[in-house]
Design an enzyme around this catalytic site. Structure first.
Site, PDB file in Angstrom:
ATOM      1  N   GLU A  56       0.840  -1.212   0.000  1.00 31.00           N
ATOM      2  CA  GLU A  56       0.000   0.000   0.000  1.00 31.00           C
ATOM      3  C   GLU A  56       0.871   1.258   0.000  1.00 31.00           C
ATOM      4  O   GLU A  56       0.523   2.265  -0.620  1.00 31.00           O
ATOM      5  CB  GLU A  56      -0.930   0.006   1.220  1.00 31.00           C
ATOM      6  CG  GLU A  56      -2.022  -1.042   1.167  1.00 31.00           C
ATOM      7  CD  GLU A  56      -2.915  -0.913  -0.061  1.00 31.00           C
ATOM      8  OE1 GLU A  56      -3.427   0.192  -0.319  1.00 31.00           O
ATOM      9  OE2 GLU A  56      -3.090  -1.916  -0.772  1.00 31.00           O
ATOM     10  N   TRP A  94       2.024   1.703  -3.521  1.00 32.52           N
ATOM     11  CA  TRP A  94       0.963   2.309  -4.340  1.00 32.52           C
ATOM     12  C   TRP A  94       1.007   3.830  -4.198  1.00 32.52           C
ATOM     13  O   TRP A  94       0.860   4.569  -5.170  1.00 32.52           O
ATOM     14  CB  TRP A  94      -0.424   1.820  -3.895  1.00 32.52           C
ATOM     15  CG  TRP A  94      -0.942   0.621  -4.621  1.00 32.52           C
ATOM     16  CD1 TRP A  94      -1.073  -0.643  -4.127  1.00 32.52           C
ATOM     17  CD2 TRP A  94      -1.416   0.548  -5.978  1.00 32.52           C
ATOM     18  NE1 TRP A  94      -1.589  -1.492  -5.083  1.00 32.52           N
ATOM     19  CE2 TRP A  94      -1.811  -0.778  -6.227  1.00 32.52           C
ATOM     20  CE3 TRP A  94      -1.536   1.495  -6.995  1.00 32.52           C
ATOM     21  CZ2 TRP A  94      -2.330  -1.197  -7.453  1.00 32.52           C
ATOM     22  CZ3 TRP A  94      -2.057   1.082  -8.227  1.00 32.52           C
ATOM     23  CH2 TRP A  94      -2.446  -0.255  -8.438  1.00 32.52           C
ATOM     24  N   ASN A  97     -11.021   1.672   2.863  1.00 34.07           N
ATOM     25  CA  ASN A  97     -10.499   1.608   1.495  1.00 34.07           C
ATOM     26  C   ASN A  97     -11.294   0.676   0.577  1.00 34.07           C
ATOM     27  O   ASN A  97     -11.528   1.001  -0.587  1.00 34.07           O
ATOM     28  CB  ASN A  97      -9.019   1.192   1.501  1.00 34.07           C
ATOM     29  CG  ASN A  97      -8.389   1.447   0.137  1.00 34.07           C
ATOM     30  OD1 ASN A  97      -8.467   2.548  -0.389  1.00 34.07           O
ATOM     31  ND2 ASN A  97      -7.809   0.418  -0.465  1.00 34.07           N
ATOM     32  N   TRP A 142     -15.880  10.830 -13.085  1.00 29.81           N
ATOM     33  CA  TRP A 142     -15.010  10.531 -11.934  1.00 29.81           C
ATOM     34  C   TRP A 142     -14.504  11.814 -11.263  1.00 29.81           C
ATOM     35  O   TRP A 142     -14.242  11.827 -10.067  1.00 29.81           O
ATOM     36  CB  TRP A 142     -13.824   9.645 -12.354  1.00 29.81           C
ATOM     37  CG  TRP A 142     -12.949  10.209 -13.437  1.00 29.81           C
ATOM     38  CD1 TRP A 142     -13.085  10.032 -14.784  1.00 29.81           C
ATOM     39  CD2 TRP A 142     -11.803  11.063 -13.279  1.00 29.81           C
ATOM     40  NE1 TRP A 142     -12.101  10.710 -15.467  1.00 29.81           N
ATOM     41  CE2 TRP A 142     -11.297  11.352 -14.569  1.00 29.81           C
ATOM     42  CE3 TRP A 142     -11.140  11.602 -12.173  1.00 29.81           C
ATOM     43  CZ2 TRP A 142     -10.165  12.154 -14.790  1.00 29.81           C
ATOM     44  CZ3 TRP A 142     -10.023  12.397 -12.377  1.00 29.81           C
ATOM     45  CH2 TRP A 142      -9.553  12.673 -13.672  1.00 29.81           C
ATOM     46  N   TRP A 163      -9.480   7.224  -8.099  1.00 28.47           N
ATOM     47  CA  TRP A 163     -10.691   7.498  -8.887  1.00 28.47           C
ATOM     48  C   TRP A 163     -10.521   7.075 -10.342  1.00 28.47           C
ATOM     49  O   TRP A 163     -11.442   6.500 -10.943  1.00 28.47           O
ATOM     50  CB  TRP A 163     -11.071   8.979  -8.779  1.00 28.47           C
ATOM     51  CG  TRP A 163     -11.962   9.183  -7.589  1.00 28.47           C
ATOM     52  CD1 TRP A 163     -11.585   9.593  -6.337  1.00 28.47           C
ATOM     53  CD2 TRP A 163     -13.361   8.908  -7.522  1.00 28.47           C
ATOM     54  NE1 TRP A 163     -12.672   9.595  -5.504  1.00 28.47           N
ATOM     55  CE2 TRP A 163     -13.779   9.188  -6.199  1.00 28.47           C
ATOM     56  CE3 TRP A 163     -14.310   8.473  -8.445  1.00 28.47           C
ATOM     57  CZ2 TRP A 163     -15.100   9.035  -5.783  1.00 28.47           C
ATOM     58  CZ3 TRP A 163     -15.634   8.315  -8.029  1.00 28.47           C
ATOM     59  CH2 TRP A 163     -16.018   8.593  -6.717  1.00 28.47           C
TER      60      TRP A 163
END
Length: 433
Positions: free
Chosen positions: A257, A260, A323, A341, A364
């Site tokens: 994570e 990311w 999340n 979005w 998004w």
């Protein structure tokens, strides 16, 4: 007049393991820390009861007290940095300014202006890497280009992390702080903001949560399933080095994570147009429906899809959303309702305590299928099957949607099967042209 060096706090609101501050204290004398409440940013916040501004002020006051305990203080300013620096140069004999790098488009533009001004006054401007383990440009493919897909990026990141022997910095040389009487404080009212009831999560990196993260992270009803450290990473009240070192060897999924986060920072740095355009340009052709009543229902958590409504109500009440649920509500807005979005991204930006431009934009665009993800547009989350998998006992839903199961709960805003097919047809038609 004493010659001083400024250390400019931004997204690094801590004294420990702070790269720019550490090197300023090591290399210069008379370090005066500075924080600017930047009106270029604050003026864009429509809601003046913003928990993030309150959080920043609390952190600034805490830093100021710690610095005063060491015989120095914190210089707090309110305004546009490009207007504040000329005044500071008149007031102080500034030799240099140290700060940590920020990679967002506005931040880069701001820093270029400040650097240009300081250089015109023969003042050095030193910047350091602090909010990332590897900044844009450090992880590149064999052709020297940035990675457009996460998995190969993460493999190279991990290998580099193992070889780099990343460490936290040692104790800072506090004796080089500038000795001064306490400098003036600021209040929320003076900044034009009001207090809120929203509680900020703890910044303790709980070892137990990190260790079991891969098993607990997908279940929104679980009290301690995720670390809730997003806001602390966003404003640098916790060191990314400290957190990555803790996660490494404890839990690969948690470390992933953090990778990311760096991937999306890199995507934004190399592609600033993603702020308002699709990463994949062809997807800008999608004819969004943008029904304002449906968007309002989504914002208020009244879509008739319980997992979606629970997520939106959690966000509105706490400034946080789990999340897994973020993915579900984003997929619902973009695919079920065919709403742009960017509308959802802007709503999240106004509400999330941990709002971070690159991660919010990346998430998004991932949900809308317009981003870097290798999975094309045909991934449409089914809210019912997501509920069955991740909130089977409906604990999360019942917590946030107490009227669920009664006549007061609205009927679904759209049929899932119909909405899914409409999304697939709309995307296909737009992309085939």
């Amino acid at each position: 007049m004493d010659k001083i060096t400024l250390f400019w706090f931004r997204r690094d609101l801590r004294l420990e393991d702070n790269t720019g501050l550490f090197y300023a204290l090591q290399q210069e004398k008379n370090i005066l820390p500075l924080f600017i409440f930047d009106t270029n940013i604050l003026d864009k916040l429509e809601d003046k009861a913003d928990a993030r501004v309150e959080f920043i002020l609390d952190q600034i006051q805490s830093l100021k007290q710690k610095l005063e305990d060491r015989g120095s203080s914190l210089l707090i300013q309110h305004g546009k940095p490009e207007e504040i620096y000329p005044k500071l140069v008149e007031e102080y004999d500034i030799q240099a300014v140290y700060t940590n790098r920020d990679y967002e488009p506005y931040a880069k533009e701001r820093d270029q202006k400040i650097e240009k001004f300081l250089k015109s006054k023969n003042i050095e401007f030193f910047t350091f890497k602090d909010q990332l383990i590897f900044e844009p440009g450090e992880i590149l493919n064999g052709s020297g280009e940035f990675y457009k897909v996460f998995t190969p990026f993460s493999k190279v990141w991990l290998e580099k992390f193992k070889q780099s022997k990343i460490q936290e910095l040692g104790e800072s040389n506090w004796k080089n702080l500038y000795s001064t009487a306490p400098l003036p404080d600021f209040t929320l009212e003076k900044l034009g903001f009001r207090s809120t009831e929203i509680k900020i999560p703890s910044k303790v990196a709980d070892q137990d949560i990190i260790q079991h993260y891969d098993k607990t992270r997908n279940f929104p009803a679980k009290e301690k399933g995720t670390s809730r450290l997003g806001i602390h990473l966003r404003f640098g009240t916790i060191s990314i080095r400290k957190l990555a070192l803790k996660a490494y060897g404890l839990n690969e999924t948690y470390l992933n994570e953090l990778i990311w986060r760096e991937f999306y920072q890199m995507i934004l740095a190399y592609n600033p147009t993603v702020v308002d355009k699709a990463f994949k340009p062809a997807y800008d052709a999608i004819p969004w429906r943008n029904n304002e009543n449906e968007f309002k229902a989504w914002c208020e958590g009244k879509t008739g899809y319980p997992i979606v409504d629970a997520g939106m109500r959690e966000l509105n009440a706490t400034g946080y959303m789990h999340n897994r649920v973020r993915m579900i509500v984003a997929s619902f807005l973009t695919k079920h309702l065919l709403i742009d979005w960017r509308w959802g991204e802007a709503y999240f930006a106004s509400k999330l305590l941990d709002f971070d431009l690159s991660a919010n934009n990346g998430g998004w665009q991932w949900a809308a299928g317009t981003g870097t993800d290798a999975q094309p547009y045909f991934r449409v989350f089914n809210p019912e099957s997501q509920t069955e998998k991740f909130d089977k006992d409906l604990k999360y839903i019942k917590k946030w949607v107490p009227e669920f199961g009664t006549k007061d709960y609205p009927k679904p805003i759209v049929d899932h099967k119909f909405a899914r097919q409409r999304a697939l047809d709309t995307y296909k038609k737009a992309l085939d042209q």
